[in-house]
Design a protein around this motif. Structure first.
Motif, PDB file in Angstrom:
ATOM      1  N   ALA A   1       0.787  -1.197  -0.128  1.00  0.00           N
ATOM      2  CA  ALA A   1       0.073  -0.024   0.029  1.00  0.00           C
ATOM      3  C   ALA A   1       0.735   1.106  -0.117  1.00  0.00           C
ATOM      4  O   ALA A   1       0.887   1.991   0.909  1.00  0.00           O
ATOM      5  CB  ALA A   1      -0.888  -0.011   1.057  1.00  0.00           C
ATOM      6  N   PRO A   2       1.695   1.525  -1.137  1.00  0.00           N
ATOM      7  CA  PRO A   2       2.712   2.473  -1.125  1.00  0.00           C
ATOM      8  C   PRO A   2       2.127   3.843  -1.185  1.00  0.00           C
ATOM      9  O   PRO A   2       2.957   4.771  -0.915  1.00  0.00           O
ATOM     10  CB  PRO A   2       3.418   2.131  -2.228  1.00  0.00           C
TER      11      PRO A   2
ATOM     12  N   GLY B   1      10.981   3.754  -0.743  1.00  0.00           N
ATOM     13  CA  GLY B   1       9.831   4.606  -0.145  1.00  0.00           C
ATOM     14  C   GLY B   1       8.473   4.171  -0.097  1.00  0.00           C
ATOM     15  O   GLY B   1       8.491   2.909  -0.449  1.00  0.00           O
ATOM     16  N   GLY B   2       7.698   4.836   0.148  1.00  0.00           N
ATOM     17  CA  GLY B   2       6.278   4.489   0.124  1.00  0.00           C
ATOM     18  C   GLY B   2       5.683   4.580   1.473  1.00  0.00           C
ATOM     19  O   GLY B   2       6.489   4.218   2.416  1.00  0.00           O
TER      20      GLY B   2
ATOM     21  N   ALA C   1       6.153  -0.578   7.626  1.00  0.00           N
ATOM     22  CA  ALA C   1       6.116  -1.126   8.733  1.00  0.00           C
ATOM     23  C   ALA C   1       5.515  -2.521   8.528  1.00  0.00           C
ATOM     24  O   ALA C   1       5.878  -3.717   8.761  1.00  0.00           O
ATOM     25  CB  ALA C   1       5.690  -0.693   9.829  1.00  0.00           C
ATOM     26  N   LEU C   2       4.156  -2.438   7.673  1.00  0.00           N
ATOM     27  CA  LEU C   2       3.380  -3.680   7.363  1.00  0.00           C
ATOM     28  C   LEU C   2       3.566  -4.352   6.113  1.00  0.00           C
ATOM     29  O   LEU C   2       3.501  -5.616   5.911  1.00  0.00           O
ATOM     30  CB  LEU C   2       1.846  -3.251   7.708  1.00  0.00           C
ATOM     31  N   HIS C   3       4.142  -3.561   5.055  1.00  0.00           N
ATOM     32  CA  HIS C   3       4.132  -4.139   3.714  1.00  0.00           C
ATOM     33  C   HIS C   3       5.545  -3.659   3.063  1.00  0.00           C
ATOM     34  O   HIS C   3       5.237  -3.003   2.044  1.00  0.00           O
ATOM     35  CB  HIS C   3       2.916  -3.394   2.961  1.00  0.00           C
ATOM     36  N   TYR C   4       6.482  -3.629   3.908  1.00  0.00           N
ATOM     37  CA  TYR C   4       7.626  -3.315   3.089  1.00  0.00           C
ATOM     38  C   TYR C   4       7.893  -4.129   1.743  1.00  0.00           C
ATOM     39  O   TYR C   4       7.665  -5.280   1.692  1.00  0.00           O
ATOM     40  CB  TYR C   4       8.899  -3.762   3.941  1.00  0.00           C
TER      41      TYR C   4
END
Length: 340
Positions: free
Chosen positions: A16-17, A221-222, A226-229
């Motif tokens: 979810a960037p 980036g984005g 923390a949840l969706h690296y």
């Protein structure tokens, strides 16, 4: 004179960037709708922010001033492209005290839109750590998706390190005082597309384009890391020097049977159609494994163009860093010259 025109594709896996305004306490991923289909996207502004953040640590950034409140807020950079790479390549507008100064971007990027419809899914989570027994947890939800996001890109190489000092309306990039300081610090007068301007030394102009290419090769980036690296370096980058600023490569990547595809036939026909405008090889950086076996298939289908040097295919990082090195050492100085 040459523009670098082409395409960039990002491979987002369960990420979810870039997110929009939340609804009903649910974090929403940015998406556009075409009929019933949903296409997640990442805004050009977000990717440009990633690029700024990924510039070398010793590269000075233009300072930002924020003023006003409510609907009358404004924020603007120093507006000194002679001193700062980001003001030079990404553009700005400074409007204060009835004075307007603007620099159109040297690096133009489209919105990074999913090549295929992908409806984001909602992830449900709770926070209950250290809550007393029997208390209800705090619920939080947000969207995520997997998709290949593509955008056009255009780099106006002759304008790198060249700043308008005359013209009409908002075309003037530097105030008279800033122009005097820039000239005193080594910029020289020139004319760019019929407008008086100042130009940085060629070595610095080369360096700035090279730094941009090197930064793109290590993009990160984005939001929600923390949840969706995940990897945000380009999975596919196509760049070619084009004399007129047209981008012939918009349709080289697309969709077929609901899946992203690279179309070698489209690339071949566009190369033939624009042969008189191309000023060098079409450089294709393609990460192994992206789009399955399509990379090997494209290499077979384009073998004759690869053999005669019309097309090159390498890893994106290898392609971008090699091109940056060539720019630094002056191999492409002709790209920087704009016809009078």
């Amino acid at each position: 004179m040459s523009y670098l025109a082409g395409k960039i594709v990002l491979d987002i896996v369960a990420g979810a960037p870039n997110n929009g305004e939340g609804e009903d306490n649910i974090g929403k991923a940015k998406a556009l709708r075409v009929g019933r289909d949903v296409y997640p996207y990442v805004s050009a502004q977000a990717v440009r922010r990633w690029l700024r953040d990924c510039l070398p640590s010793d590269e000075p950034r233009s300072g930002v001033t924020r003023s006003g409140s409510g609907k009358k807020q404004q924020a603007y950079t120093e507006g000194r492209p002679d001193r700062y790479l980001d003001d030079d390549l990404f553009g700005y507008m400074v409007a204060v005290s009835k004075q307007n100064y603007q620099r159109d971007t040297v690096l133009a990027t489209g919105t990074f839109v999913s090549l295929t419809p992908q409806r984001p899914t909602e992830d449900f989570g709770t926070m209950s750590r250290n809550f007393p027994a029997g208390e209800h947890p705090v619920i939080h939800q947000h969207e995520l998706y997997s998709a290949a996001l593509a955008a056009d890109v255009l780099l106006d190489v002759p304008r790198a390190g060249v700043f308008e000092t005359d013209g009409s309306g908002l075309r003037v990039a530097l105030s008279p005082v800033a122009a005097q300081e820039a000239e005193a610090e080594g910029s020289e007068p020139t004319v760019l597309r019929g407008t008086d301007a100042l130009r940085l030394p060629q070595e610095e102009r080369r360096r700035r384009i090279a730094v941009l290419l090197e930064t793109l090769a290590k993009l990160r980036g984005g939001a929600k890391q923390a949840l969706h690296y995940g990897d945000r370096t380009p999975a596919l980058v196509l760049l070619a020097p084009v004399k007129g600023g047209i981008n012939p490569f918009t349709r080289v990547v697309g969709a077929r049977d609901g899946k992203p595809v690279f179309d070698s036939d489209v690339l071949r026909e566009e190369i033939n159609a624009w042969a008189d405008e191309l000023d060098g090889p079409v450089r294709l950086g393609w990460a192994p494994g992206f789009l399955g076996d399509q990379r090997d298939k494209a290499m077979r289908e384009l073998k004759d163009l690869i053999d005669d040097g019309t097309v090159t295919i390498e890893h994106p990082r290898v392609m971008l860093t090699k091109l940056a090195r060539e720019v630094r050492q002056g191999d492409h100085d002709g790209w920087f010259e704009d016809p009078a």
